[in-house]
Design a protein around this motif. Structure first.
Motif, PDB file in Angstrom:
ATOM      1  N   SER A  24      32.081   7.459  50.951  1.00 29.45           N
ATOM      2  CA  SER A  24      31.659   6.512  51.979  1.00 29.45           C
ATOM      3  C   SER A  24      30.142   6.363  51.948  1.00 29.45           C
ATOM      4  O   SER A  24      29.412   7.209  52.430  1.00 29.45           O
ATOM      5  N   SER A  25      29.645   5.277  51.340  1.00 31.55           N
ATOM      6  CA  SER A  25      28.215   5.035  51.261  1.00 31.55           C
ATOM      7  C   SER A  25      27.969   3.556  51.078  1.00 31.55           C
ATOM      8  O   SER A  25      28.728   2.856  50.412  1.00 31.55           O
ATOM      9  N   GLU A  26      26.882   3.088  51.672  1.00 33.87           N
ATOM     10  CA  GLU A  26      26.521   1.682  51.551  1.00 33.87           C
ATOM     11  C   GLU A  26      25.859   1.393  50.216  1.00 33.87           C
ATOM     12  O   GLU A  26      25.843   0.255  49.756  1.00 33.87           O
ATOM     13  N   TYR A  27      25.314   2.429  49.564  1.00 35.49           N
ATOM     14  CA  TYR A  27      24.517   2.239  48.364  1.00 35.49           C
ATOM     15  C   TYR A  27      25.153   2.920  47.155  1.00 35.49           C
ATOM     16  O   TYR A  27      25.819   3.945  47.278  1.00 35.49           O
ATOM     17  N   ALA A  28      24.886   2.348  45.969  1.00 35.48           N
ATOM     18  CA  ALA A  28      25.320   2.994  44.734  1.00 35.48           C
ATOM     19  C   ALA A  28      24.462   4.220  44.446  1.00 35.48           C
ATOM     20  O   ALA A  28      24.948   5.236  43.957  1.00 35.48           O
ATOM     21  N   VAL A  81      19.648   1.722  46.271  1.00 32.18           N
ATOM     22  CA  VAL A  81      20.039   0.729  45.270  1.00 32.18           C
ATOM     23  C   VAL A  81      21.466   0.292  45.569  1.00 32.18           C
ATOM     24  O   VAL A  81      22.380   1.123  45.613  1.00 32.18           O
ATOM     25  N   ARG A  82      21.662  -0.992  45.779  1.00 34.26           N
ATOM     26  CA  ARG A  82      22.992  -1.504  46.092  1.00 34.26           C
ATOM     27  C   ARG A  82      23.827  -1.670  44.826  1.00 34.26           C
ATOM     28  O   ARG A  82      23.288  -1.789  43.724  1.00 34.26           O
ATOM     29  N   GLU A  83      25.146  -1.681  44.995  1.00 37.26           N
ATOM     30  CA  GLU A  83      26.034  -1.884  43.847  1.00 37.26           C
ATOM     31  C   GLU A  83      25.761  -3.238  43.202  1.00 37.26           C
ATOM     32  O   GLU A  83      25.565  -4.244  43.887  1.00 37.26           O
ATOM     33  N   GLY A  84      25.738  -3.255  41.874  1.00 35.60           N
ATOM     34  CA  GLY A  84      25.520  -4.491  41.136  1.00 35.60           C
ATOM     35  C   GLY A  84      24.070  -4.892  40.999  1.00 35.60           C
ATOM     36  O   GLY A  84      23.760  -5.932  40.415  1.00 35.60           O
ATOM     37  N   GLU A  85      23.157  -4.068  41.498  1.00 30.68           N
ATOM     38  CA  GLU A  85      21.727  -4.385  41.451  1.00 30.68           C
ATOM     39  C   GLU A  85      21.073  -3.702  40.258  1.00 30.68           C
ATOM     40  O   GLU A  85      21.476  -2.620  39.841  1.00 30.68           O
ATOM     41  N   CYS A  86      20.037  -4.333  39.713  1.00 23.85           N
ATOM     42  CA  CYS A  86      19.194  -3.699  38.701  1.00 23.85           C
ATOM     43  C   CYS A  86      17.845  -3.396  39.335  1.00 23.85           C
ATOM     44  O   CYS A  86      17.109  -4.314  39.714  1.00 23.85           O
ATOM     45  N   LEU A  87      17.544  -2.116  39.469  1.00 27.47           N
ATOM     46  CA  LEU A  87      16.262  -1.684  40.026  1.00 27.47           C
ATOM     47  C   LEU A  87      15.398  -1.137  38.907  1.00 27.47           C
ATOM     48  O   LEU A  87      15.797  -0.212  38.195  1.00 27.47           O
ATOM     49  N   MET A 118      26.922   6.899  44.187  1.00 31.47           N
ATOM     50  CA  MET A 118      28.220   6.434  44.676  1.00 31.47           C
ATOM     51  C   MET A 118      28.721   7.302  45.831  1.00 31.47           C
ATOM     52  O   MET A 118      29.911   7.569  45.977  1.00 31.47           O
ATOM     53  N   GLY A 119      27.773   7.784  46.633  1.00 38.75           N
ATOM     54  CA  GLY A 119      28.115   8.578  47.803  1.00 38.75           C
ATOM     55  C   GLY A 119      28.238  10.062  47.556  1.00 38.75           C
ATOM     56  O   GLY A 119      28.394  10.831  48.506  1.00 38.75           O
ATOM     57  N   TYR A 120      28.157  10.506  46.300  1.00 38.20           N
ATOM     58  CA  TYR A 120      28.309  11.923  45.971  1.00 38.20           C
ATOM     59  C   TYR A 120      26.942  12.584  45.820  1.00 38.20           C
ATOM     60  O   TYR A 120      26.049  12.043  45.157  1.00 38.20           O
ATOM     61  N   ASP A 121      26.792  13.761  46.395  1.00 38.79           N
ATOM     62  CA  ASP A 121      25.540  14.501  46.326  1.00 38.79           C
ATOM     63  C   ASP A 121      25.347  15.081  44.925  1.00 38.79           C
ATOM     64  O   ASP A 121      26.261  15.710  44.374  1.00 38.79           O
ATOM     65  N   VAL A 122      24.147  14.892  44.342  1.00 42.91           N
ATOM     66  CA  VAL A 122      23.917  15.301  42.953  1.00 42.91           C
ATOM     67  C   VAL A 122      23.905  16.816  42.785  1.00 42.91           C
ATOM     68  O   VAL A 122      24.077  17.315  41.664  1.00 42.91           O
ATOM     69  N   VAL A 123      23.722  17.560  43.867  1.00 46.84           N
ATOM     70  CA  VAL A 123      23.720  19.025  43.779  1.00 46.84           C
ATOM     71  C   VAL A 123      25.091  19.587  44.133  1.00 46.84           C
ATOM     72  O   VAL A 123      25.688  20.335  43.363  1.00 46.84           O
ATOM     73  N   ARG A 124      25.621  19.218  45.284  1.00 45.40           N
ATOM     74  CA  ARG A 124      26.877  19.800  45.755  1.00 45.40           C
ATOM     75  C   ARG A 124      28.107  19.194  45.084  1.00 45.40           C
ATOM     76  O   ARG A 124      29.160  19.829  45.035  1.00 45.40           O
ATOM     77  N   GLU A 125      27.993  17.964  44.573  1.00 44.50           N
ATOM     78  CA  GLU A 125      29.141  17.289  43.959  1.00 44.50           C
ATOM     79  C   GLU A 125      28.773  16.758  42.577  1.00 44.50           C
ATOM     80  O   GLU A 125      29.089  15.625  42.222  1.00 44.50           O
ATOM     81  N   ASN A 208      30.840   3.956  33.039  1.00 46.35           N
ATOM     82  CA  ASN A 208      30.922   4.325  34.443  1.00 46.35           C
ATOM     83  C   ASN A 208      30.026   3.386  35.246  1.00 46.35           C
ATOM     84  O   ASN A 208      29.164   2.710  34.683  1.00 46.35           O
ATOM     85  N   PRO A 209      30.193   3.312  36.561  1.00 44.12           N
ATOM     86  CA  PRO A 209      29.599   2.202  37.323  1.00 44.12           C
ATOM     87  C   PRO A 209      28.086   2.189  37.447  1.00 44.12           C
ATOM     88  O   PRO A 209      27.506   1.143  37.721  1.00 44.12           O
ATOM     89  N   VAL A 210      27.403   3.330  37.265  1.00 43.77           N
ATOM     90  CA  VAL A 210      25.949   3.380  37.438  1.00 43.77           C
ATOM     91  C   VAL A 210      25.299   3.733  36.102  1.00 43.77           C
ATOM     92  O   VAL A 210      25.512   4.821  35.566  1.00 43.77           O
ATOM     93  N   TYR A 211      24.496   2.808  35.569  1.00 44.08           N
ATOM     94  CA  TYR A 211      23.783   3.026  34.308  1.00 44.08           C
ATOM     95  C   TYR A 211      22.380   3.541  34.610  1.00 44.08           C
ATOM     96  O   TYR A 211      21.634   2.933  35.387  1.00 44.08           O
ATOM     97  N   LEU A 212      22.027   4.665  33.988  1.00 43.54           N
ATOM     98  CA  LEU A 212      20.684   5.232  34.100  1.00 43.54           C
ATOM     99  C   LEU A 212      19.991   5.041  32.753  1.00 43.54           C
ATOM    100  O   LEU A 212      20.337   5.698  31.774  1.00 43.54           O
TER     101      LEU A 212
END
Length: 377
Positions: A24-28, A81-87, A118-125, A208-212
């Motif tokens: 559950s998150s508003e942002y990617a 950063v919103r889904e579908g956005e290029c920052l 995508m709503g997941y914590d980079v440390v805990r998840e 996967n949905p987020v490209y770094l």
């Protein structure tokens, strides 16, 4: 809630299961007060001379007395950063762009603050985060003694692509990046541009949905870089609706590809907005580009900075300039009034102006407005 597939192997059998693509998150991607520090070892003042004999006796690794200090690489970074956005993450080398991407990719732990993908914590998840990201880091080399096809198949297996989809994804990726005819050549025979295409193909296979992306177009010719930027815009953003974080110090990347740009300097985000809005924030300033014949480019900068009406002046680094030619950029509120005195000052500094162009501010001018230095400094 959208889902995507992952795969686990039990007793040599593949079991496909659904993993939620987003919590559950508003942002990617979002970060809050994200901070990272590294320890830096420095030789104490005066030790360099005293340790020359010791290095001769004990080897070049001997450094004499040293001190350890902390260097803040990321300083309370806040981004959404919103889904579908290029920052775009725009900044010079050492600004903290790669460190930020490595934290989002779960390769580094932050010292403070939080980051979510995508709503997941980079440390805990971190495991769930890794199933949401597609890393495109050219510095993580492909295997030169393998073919492109084998590299892509290996990347697919590493990222849990279902076995039944590997062949199709590899073929489609090779075709999309234009490497189908060279798919079975060893990568060591590839040019730099072809290697970048292969790394992008790896991203397409994983998808996967987020490209770094960490400076993916650096080191290739401008024509190829433009084609690849158009490919990312068309295939990833417009067709697939992926989210892209692009670290770069190239203005063309930010101008042509990014919906918004975050200007990063010394670990801090100093401005975030669309390229057009960022340029509007330095309205009332004109940019004067000069090409000058000179043997002392730094003297030109000093001469220009001493003039009334010069807000900033710096050298443009250009590989196309022959020896004895410098490209100078000056920011001023009134180019018409400044030009006569500017040209005279350059002549007094033993320079000869052979080209002048006045234009609207660029993103690099915006960067200088916020940081006081150029992207190449």
């Amino acid at each position: 809630m959208r889902c995507f597939h992952s795969v686990k192997f039990l007793n040599n059998h593949a079991t496909i299961y659904d993993l939620p693509m987003t919590a559950s998150s508003e942002y990617a991607v979002e970060t809050f007060n994200l901070t990272k520090k590294f320890k830096v070892v420095e030789t104490l003042p005066g030790e360099e001379e005293r340790s020359k004999l010791a290095r001769f006796l004990f080897g070049e690794s001997f450094r004499g007395r040293v001190r350890v200090r902390e260097r803040v690489v990321l300083d309370r970074v806040n981004l959404q950063v919103r889904e579908g956005e290029c920052l775009g993450l725009l900044g010079p080398n050492g600004a903290g762009k790669t460190t930020l991407l490595e934290i989002l990719a779960t390769a580094l732990l932050p010292d403070d603050g939080t980051a979510k993908v995508m709503g997941y914590d980079v440390v805990r998840e971190s495991g769930k985060v890794r199933r949401c990201i597609t890393p495109v880091f050219p510095q993580f080399s492909v295997y030169d003694m393998w073919t492109a096809r084998r590299n892509l198949e290996y990347a697919a297996l590493l990222h849990d692509v279902p076995l039944g989809e590997v062949g199709r994804r590899v073929r489609e990726a090779l075709e999309l990046v234009g490497l189908s005819e060279r798919a079975d050549d060893l990568v060591r025979k590839y040019s730099t541009g072809m290697r970048v295409r292969l790394i992008l193909a790896m991203g397409l296979v994983v998808d996967n949905p987020v490209y770094l992306m960490d400076e993916p177009f650096t080191g290739i010719d401008p024509g190829t870089a433009k084609q690849l930027r158009e490919f990312v815009r068309r295939e990833l953003l417009e067709k697939r609706g992926r989210t892209v974080l692009l670290a770069t110090n190239m203005l063309a990347d930010a101008e042509e590809l990014c919906d918004r740009v975050a200007i990063i300097n010394e670990g801090r985000v100093v401005a975030v907005d669309t390229p057009a809005n960022l340029k509007r924030k330095v309205q009332g300033v004109e940019t004067v580009d000069l090409e000058v014949l000179t043997e002392n480019a730094e003297a030109l900068v000093d001469a220009a900075k001493g003039l009334e009406g010069v807000k900033a002046c710096y050298l443009l680094r250009s590989a196309s300039n022959p020896p004895g030619v410098a490209s100078l950029r000056v920011l001023t509120p009134d180019s018409r009034s400044l030009l006569p005195s500017l040209i005279e000052a350059i002549h007094k500094a033993n320079g000869k102006v052979r080209y002048v162009k006045v234009h609207e501010p660029t993103l690099e001018d915006v960067f200088i407005h916020y940081t006081g230095r150029g992207l190449c400094e």
